[in-house]
Scaffold this motif. Structure first.
Motif, PDB file in Angstrom:
ATOM      1  N   LEU A  11     -59.010  44.316  29.473  1.00  0.00           N
ATOM      2  CA  LEU A  11     -59.706  44.272  30.766  1.00  0.00           C
ATOM      3  C   LEU A  11     -60.966  45.121  30.752  1.00  0.00           C
ATOM      4  N   THR A  12     -60.901  46.280  30.101  1.00  0.00           N
ATOM      5  CA  THR A  12     -62.071  47.152  30.011  1.00  0.00           C
ATOM      6  C   THR A  12     -63.183  46.459  29.236  1.00  0.00           C
ATOM      7  N   ARG A  13     -62.846  45.777  28.157  1.00  0.00           N
ATOM      8  CA  ARG A  13     -63.852  45.034  27.383  1.00  0.00           C
ATOM      9  C   ARG A  13     -64.456  43.913  28.220  1.00  0.00           C
ATOM     10  N   GLN A  14     -63.614  43.191  28.927  1.00  0.00           N
ATOM     11  CA  GLN A  14     -64.110  42.084  29.739  1.00  0.00           C
ATOM     12  C   GLN A  14     -65.039  42.582  30.834  1.00  0.00           C
ATOM     13  N   ILE A  15     -64.665  43.654  31.488  1.00  0.00           N
ATOM     14  CA  ILE A  15     -65.518  44.202  32.551  1.00  0.00           C
ATOM     15  C   ILE A  15     -66.835  44.690  31.962  1.00  0.00           C
ATOM     16  N   SER A  16     -66.784  45.313  30.784  1.00  0.00           N
ATOM     17  CA  SER A  16     -68.012  45.768  30.136  1.00  0.00           C
ATOM     18  C   SER A  16     -68.921  44.588  29.789  1.00  0.00           C
ATOM     19  N   ILE A  17     -68.327  43.538  29.267  1.00  0.00           N
ATOM     20  CA  ILE A  17     -69.113  42.353  28.899  1.00  0.00           C
ATOM     21  C   ILE A  17     -69.733  41.713  30.140  1.00  0.00           C
ATOM     22  N   VAL A  18     -68.958  41.609  31.208  1.00  0.00           N
ATOM     23  CA  VAL A  18     -69.480  41.030  32.452  1.00  0.00           C
ATOM     24  C   VAL A  18     -70.601  41.890  33.010  1.00  0.00           C
ATOM     25  N   THR A  19     -70.416  43.199  32.991  1.00  0.00           N
ATOM     26  CA  THR A  19     -71.447  44.109  33.501  1.00  0.00           C
ATOM     27  C   THR A  19     -72.724  43.996  32.681  1.00  0.00           C
ATOM     28  N   LEU A  20     -72.602  43.953  31.364  1.00  0.00           N
ATOM     29  CA  LEU A  20     -73.781  43.801  30.516  1.00  0.00           C
ATOM     30  C   LEU A  20     -74.472  42.463  30.754  1.00  0.00           C
ATOM     31  N   THR A  21     -73.691  41.419  30.897  1.00  0.00           N
ATOM     32  CA  THR A  21     -74.263  40.097  31.154  1.00  0.00           C
ATOM     33  C   THR A  21     -75.015  40.080  32.476  1.00  0.00           C
ATOM     34  N   GLY A  23     -76.309  42.627  33.971  1.00  0.00           N
ATOM     35  CA  GLY A  23     -77.495  43.464  33.783  1.00  0.00           C
ATOM     36  C   GLY A  23     -78.622  42.706  33.107  1.00  0.00           C
ATOM     37  N   ILE A  24     -78.277  41.928  32.097  1.00  0.00           N
ATOM     38  CA  ILE A  24     -79.292  41.112  31.400  1.00  0.00           C
ATOM     39  C   ILE A  24     -79.887  40.083  32.356  1.00  0.00           C
ATOM     40  N   LEU A  25     -79.037  39.480  33.186  1.00  0.00           N
ATOM     41  CA  LEU A  25     -79.537  38.487  34.142  1.00  0.00           C
ATOM     42  C   LEU A  25     -80.457  39.127  35.190  1.00  0.00           C
ATOM     43  N   VAL A  26     -80.184  40.367  35.563  1.00  0.00           N
ATOM     44  CA  VAL A  26     -81.079  41.074  36.497  1.00  0.00           C
ATOM     45  C   VAL A  26     -82.403  41.390  35.804  1.00  0.00           C
ATOM     46  N   ILE A  27     -82.336  41.855  34.565  1.00  0.00           N
ATOM     47  CA  ILE A  27     -83.553  42.191  33.816  1.00  0.00           C
ATOM     48  C   ILE A  27     -84.437  40.957  33.634  1.00  0.00           C
ATOM     49  N   MET A  66     -62.977  37.619  41.128  1.00  0.00           N
ATOM     50  CA  MET A  66     -63.903  38.740  41.233  1.00  0.00           C
ATOM     51  C   MET A  66     -65.193  38.449  40.460  1.00  0.00           C
ATOM     52  N   LEU A  67     -65.084  37.850  39.288  1.00  0.00           N
ATOM     53  CA  LEU A  67     -66.262  37.593  38.466  1.00  0.00           C
ATOM     54  C   LEU A  67     -67.203  36.588  39.124  1.00  0.00           C
ATOM     55  N   ALA A  68     -66.654  35.569  39.748  1.00  0.00           N
ATOM     56  CA  ALA A  68     -67.477  34.574  40.443  1.00  0.00           C
ATOM     57  C   ALA A  68     -68.186  35.216  41.631  1.00  0.00           C
ATOM     58  N   THR A  69     -67.484  36.102  42.319  1.00  0.00           N
ATOM     59  CA  THR A  69     -68.093  36.807  43.453  1.00  0.00           C
ATOM     60  C   THR A  69     -69.220  37.718  42.989  1.00  0.00           C
ATOM     61  N   ILE A  70     -68.994  38.432  41.883  1.00  0.00           N
ATOM     62  CA  ILE A  70     -70.035  39.318  41.339  1.00  0.00           C
ATOM     63  C   ILE A  70     -71.268  38.501  40.954  1.00  0.00           C
ATOM     64  N   TYR A  71     -71.054  37.382  40.278  1.00  0.00           N
ATOM     65  CA  TYR A  71     -72.165  36.524  39.871  1.00  0.00           C
ATOM     66  C   TYR A  71     -72.937  36.038  41.095  1.00  0.00           C
ATOM     67  N   SER A  72     -72.226  35.573  42.114  1.00  0.00           N
ATOM     68  CA  SER A  72     -72.882  35.041  43.314  1.00  0.00           C
ATOM     69  C   SER A  72     -73.664  36.121  44.042  1.00  0.00           C
ATOM     70  N   VAL A  73     -73.074  37.283  44.208  1.00  0.00           N
ATOM     71  CA  VAL A  73     -73.754  38.374  44.922  1.00  0.00           C
ATOM     72  C   VAL A  73     -74.995  38.815  44.154  1.00  0.00           C
ATOM     73  N   ARG A  74     -74.889  38.921  42.825  1.00  0.00           N
ATOM     74  CA  ARG A  74     -76.045  39.303  42.018  1.00  0.00           C
ATOM     75  C   ARG A  74     -77.177  38.287  42.171  1.00  0.00           C
ATOM     76  N   ALA A  75     -76.831  37.023  42.121  1.00  0.00           N
ATOM     77  CA  ALA A  75     -77.852  35.981  42.257  1.00  0.00           C
ATOM     78  C   ALA A  75     -78.481  36.010  43.643  1.00  0.00           C
ATOM     79  N   ILE A  76     -77.678  36.196  44.680  1.00  0.00           N
ATOM     80  CA  ILE A  76     -78.205  36.247  46.052  1.00  0.00           C
ATOM     81  C   ILE A  76     -79.160  37.419  46.218  1.00  0.00           C
ATOM     82  N   VAL A  77     -78.779  38.582  45.715  1.00  0.00           N
ATOM     83  CA  VAL A  77     -79.633  39.770  45.850  1.00  0.00           C
ATOM     84  C   VAL A  77     -80.943  39.581  45.082  1.00  0.00           C
ATOM     85  N   CYS A  78     -80.854  39.143  43.833  1.00  0.00           N
ATOM     86  CA  CYS A  78     -82.065  38.982  43.015  1.00  0.00           C
ATOM     87  C   CYS A  78     -83.017  37.941  43.598  1.00  0.00           C
ATOM     88  N   ILE A  79     -82.483  36.817  44.003  1.00  0.00           N
ATOM     89  CA  ILE A  79     -83.334  35.756  44.549  1.00  0.00           C
ATOM     90  C   ILE A  79     -83.913  36.168  45.894  1.00  0.00           C
TER      91      ILE A  79
END
Length: 116
Positions: A11-21, A23-27, A66-79
């Motif tokens: 789970l820690t690896r998955q959360i790290s990978i999702v967070t990095l991904t 972050g890259i999408l925000v950058i 949770m991952l789908a929600t994180i993705y959606s919120v990140r996209a909404i904020v960035c856009i």
């Protein structure tokens, strides 16, 4: 010797990978945001970005994880930030246009005497 599965480590690896991904999408938005901040002309389409904003808004309504929600919120904020910058550029451009229209136009007269 049997190996055991450490759920916490997975789970820690998955959360790290999702967070990095994420972050890259925000950058990835940084060049567009930087250009919009510095420019005096908006080259982005409000129609396209509105459509891109609608997609995560609609997916947020149906997201179950949770991952789908994180993705959606990140996209909404960035856009949303991007579209606010687009509105800022549009406002500055229109304000400059009105200011230019209201400037008095001087007619330059020749100071030379006419030849007789």
């Amino acid at each position: 010797m049997t190996e055991y599965i450490n759920i916490h480590e997975i789970l820690t690896r998955q959360i790290s990978i999702v967070t990095l991904t994420q972050g890259i999408l925000v950058i990835a938005y940084f060049p567009v945001l930087s250009r919009l901040w510095k420019t005096k002309r908006n080259g982005e389409s409000f129609l396209i970005w509105t459509g891109m904003l609608l997609a995560p808004l609609l997916s947020l309504l149906s997201s179950k994880g949770m991952l789908a929600t994180i993705y959606s919120v990140r996209a909404i904020v960035c856009i949303s930030v991007l579209m606010l910058l687009m509105l800022r550029v549009q406002y500055i451009t229109e304000k400059q246009f009105v200011r230019d229209q209201n400037k008095p136009k001087f007619v330059q007269h020749s100071l030379k005497r006419p030849l007789l």
